[in-house]
Scaffold this motif. Structure first.
Motif, PDB file in Angstrom:
ATOM      1  N   ALA A 162       0.839  -1.206   0.000  1.00 28.09           N
ATOM      2  CA  ALA A 162       0.000   0.000   0.000  1.00 28.09           C
ATOM      3  C   ALA A 162       0.874   1.255   0.000  1.00 28.09           C
ATOM      4  O   ALA A 162       0.560   2.243  -0.676  1.00 28.09           O
ATOM      5  N   LEU A 163       1.975   1.231   0.733  1.00 25.92           N
ATOM      6  CA  LEU A 163       2.895   2.377   0.736  1.00 25.92           C
ATOM      7  C   LEU A 163       3.488   2.574  -0.660  1.00 25.92           C
ATOM      8  O   LEU A 163       3.572   3.703  -1.155  1.00 25.92           O
ATOM      9  N   ASP A 164       3.883   1.478  -1.289  1.00 27.98           N
ATOM     10  CA  ASP A 164       4.444   1.570  -2.655  1.00 27.98           C
ATOM     11  C   ASP A 164       3.422   2.145  -3.616  1.00 27.98           C
ATOM     12  O   ASP A 164       3.739   3.008  -4.445  1.00 27.98           O
ATOM     13  N   LEU A 165       2.196   1.645  -3.523  1.00 33.50           N
ATOM     14  CA  LEU A 165       1.149   2.106  -4.439  1.00 33.50           C
ATOM     15  C   LEU A 165       0.821   3.575  -4.188  1.00 33.50           C
ATOM     16  O   LEU A 165       0.570   4.330  -5.139  1.00 33.50           O
ATOM     17  N   THR A 166       0.836   3.968  -2.936  1.00 34.75           N
ATOM     18  CA  THR A 166       0.570   5.379  -2.608  1.00 34.75           C
ATOM     19  C   THR A 166       1.657   6.251  -3.227  1.00 34.75           C
ATOM     20  O   THR A 166       1.364   7.276  -3.855  1.00 34.75           O
ATOM     21  N   GLN A 167       2.883   5.843  -3.048  1.00 32.63           N
ATOM     22  CA  GLN A 167       3.983   6.634  -3.602  1.00 32.63           C
ATOM     23  C   GLN A 167       3.893   6.675  -5.135  1.00 32.63           C
ATOM     24  O   GLN A 167       4.049   7.742  -5.735  1.00 32.63           O
ATOM     25  N   ASP A 168       3.613   5.529  -5.742  1.00 38.92           N
ATOM     26  CA  ASP A 168       3.466   5.476  -7.207  1.00 38.92           C
ATOM     27  C   ASP A 168       2.384   6.431  -7.679  1.00 38.92           C
ATOM     28  O   ASP A 168       2.539   7.096  -8.710  1.00 38.92           O
ATOM     29  N   THR A 169       1.283   6.466  -6.926  1.00 40.31           N
ATOM     30  CA  THR A 169       0.153   7.339  -7.275  1.00 40.31           C
ATOM     31  C   THR A 169       0.619   8.782  -7.331  1.00 40.31           C
ATOM     32  O   THR A 169       0.320   9.509  -8.296  1.00 40.31           O
TER      33      THR A 169
END
Lengths: 170, 230
Positions: A36-43
């Motif tokens: 979720a942290l990775d996806l948030t950063q990617d977003t």
């Protein structure tokens, strides 16, 4: 192309204001904190790349949710999401506050498990509605759907969630 | 149906429980700020002078890193993702990471920088555990790295306290203690699972969890000292 400081400030303010909400949205879709942290950063990285190229964003909150949704879809194509049990292992627990009554804690846990079981398209909408308290209009902008479709999906999502919840109780 | 819908409002309580820690948020923000500012530098007018003082300093640091790293068969990318036990790990902790801290000039920015490094140390533990790379040597190395980093974080906290910003220092120390506890609990859960499922008979994760606990006990004492000043 020259990037003005207003664009930078809008972007960084968006991170301040919406990063937790986007993180929660990703977390409840993939059930894994690190992912979720990775996806948030990617977003946010993709949002910046769009803005830096001169892309216009009328509603940054809705835009972030759309980018996050696409990132989650890409992630799911590559990997299966993990179970709710692993969410608990990652340190998340409902009802940690001892002031809450036990019935609420118990219901909350069952609702969480039921939410993890229902179809993704309903889980997304219900997360936006009941976790992030987004209005129908905001959800419509975030998903690109009509308000009518959003209302119908919320209603169907609640039905499916309720059925799942009751079957767990029984 | 309406009764059930009322139950769903329990979910909105998750705003308080499901969120990033301050360390995670600051780490992400620092990364994004680097991208944003990198975009700004990349788009500077060609008529702008390339000989400004700050650019010379940055260029010098990057050249030094490039010469040291490029001098052999070592790659910058390999070093920046190295883990304890990897041959490039000392390059990461002694050259690459300190170079990034050169631009942190205020006590607050230095604290933010140390927070990021602490998060990196904790993420390294996660990766090592997931990839089953824990042996006695790696455990000793990661424990030392965590201790060293926690000492530097402690110094950064003290510097922020000296500026009079005890509220910020208190908040950061509390968040750090909470993060250590969360990671410690996660390690112990993973250890229990591995022992139960006979994946291992060696309590390796517990050795790191004990280190995190010791550090957290020290931090809690520090927290008491700071709270008395507020």
């Amino acid at each position: 192309m020259k990037i003005d400081t207003t664009t930078e400030q809008i972007f960084l303010d968006a991170h301040t204001n919406h990063s937790d909400a986007i993180f929660r949205y990703c977390f409840f879709q993939v059930s894994n904190r690190e992912q979720a942290l990775d996806l948030t950063q990617d977003t946010f990285v993709k949002t910046w790349e769009y803005m830096a190229k001169g892309g216009k964003v009328d509603n940054i909150k809705a835009f972030l949710y759309r980018i996050a949704t696409n990132a989650i879809i890409d992630y799911r194509r590559k990997k299966k999401s993990t179970s709710l049990d692993s969410m608990m292992e990652d340190g998340y627990d409902i009802g940690h506050d001892e002031r809450e009554n036990h019935e609420q804690i118990s219901d909350g846990k069952l609702i969480m498990k039921s939410l993890a079981d229902i179809d993704e398209k309903y889980r997304e909408i219900l997360s936006m509605r009941y976790i992030e308290d987004m209005s129908i209009t905001e959800i419509a902008k975030a998903t690109g759907e009509s308000e009518n479709n959003v209302s119908v999906r919320i209603h169907r999502g609640i039905e499916k969630l309720k059925n799942n919840f009751e079957s767990r109780i029984n | 149906m309406k009764d059930f819908e009322k139950k769903l409002h329990i979910l909105s309580d998750m705003k308080n429980t499901v969120k990033m820690t301050d360390i995670e948020r600051n780490h992400m923000r620092a990364h994004l700020a680097g991208i944003v500012h990198g975009s700004r530098v990349a788009h500077v007018s060609p008529y702008h002078s390339y000989f400004s003082f700050s650019k010379m300093i940055r260029a010098t640091v990057y050249i030094v890193i490039g010469v040291i790293i490029g001098g052999g068969s070592i790659s910058y990318i390999g070093a920046s993702t190295a883990l304890p036990g990897d041959i490039l790990y000392p390059v990461k902790t002694k050259i690459i990471e300190p170079a990034k801290g050169v631009f942190a000039t205020t006590p607050e920015s230095k604290l933010s920088y140390q927070e990021d490094l602490m998060q990196t140390r904790l993420d390294e533990i996660d990766t090592l555990t997931k990839e089953n790379k824990l042996d006695d040597q790696v455990i000793a190395q990661i424990n030392q790295a965590v201790n060293t980093q926690a000492d530097q974080f402690d110094t950064a906290i003290a510097n922020v306290e000296q500026t009079g910003n005890t509220t910020l220092a208190n908040e950061k120390v509390k968040n750090f203690a909470d993060e250590l506890e969360r990671r410690e609990n996660k390690l112990r859960t993973q250890q229990t699972t591995k022992l139960y499922e006979n994946i291992t008979t060696e309590p390796r994760e517990n050795k790191i969890a004990d280190q995190l606990k010791n550090r957290r006990m020290r931090i809690n004492k520090r927290l008491e000292t700071i709270e008395q000043k507020i």
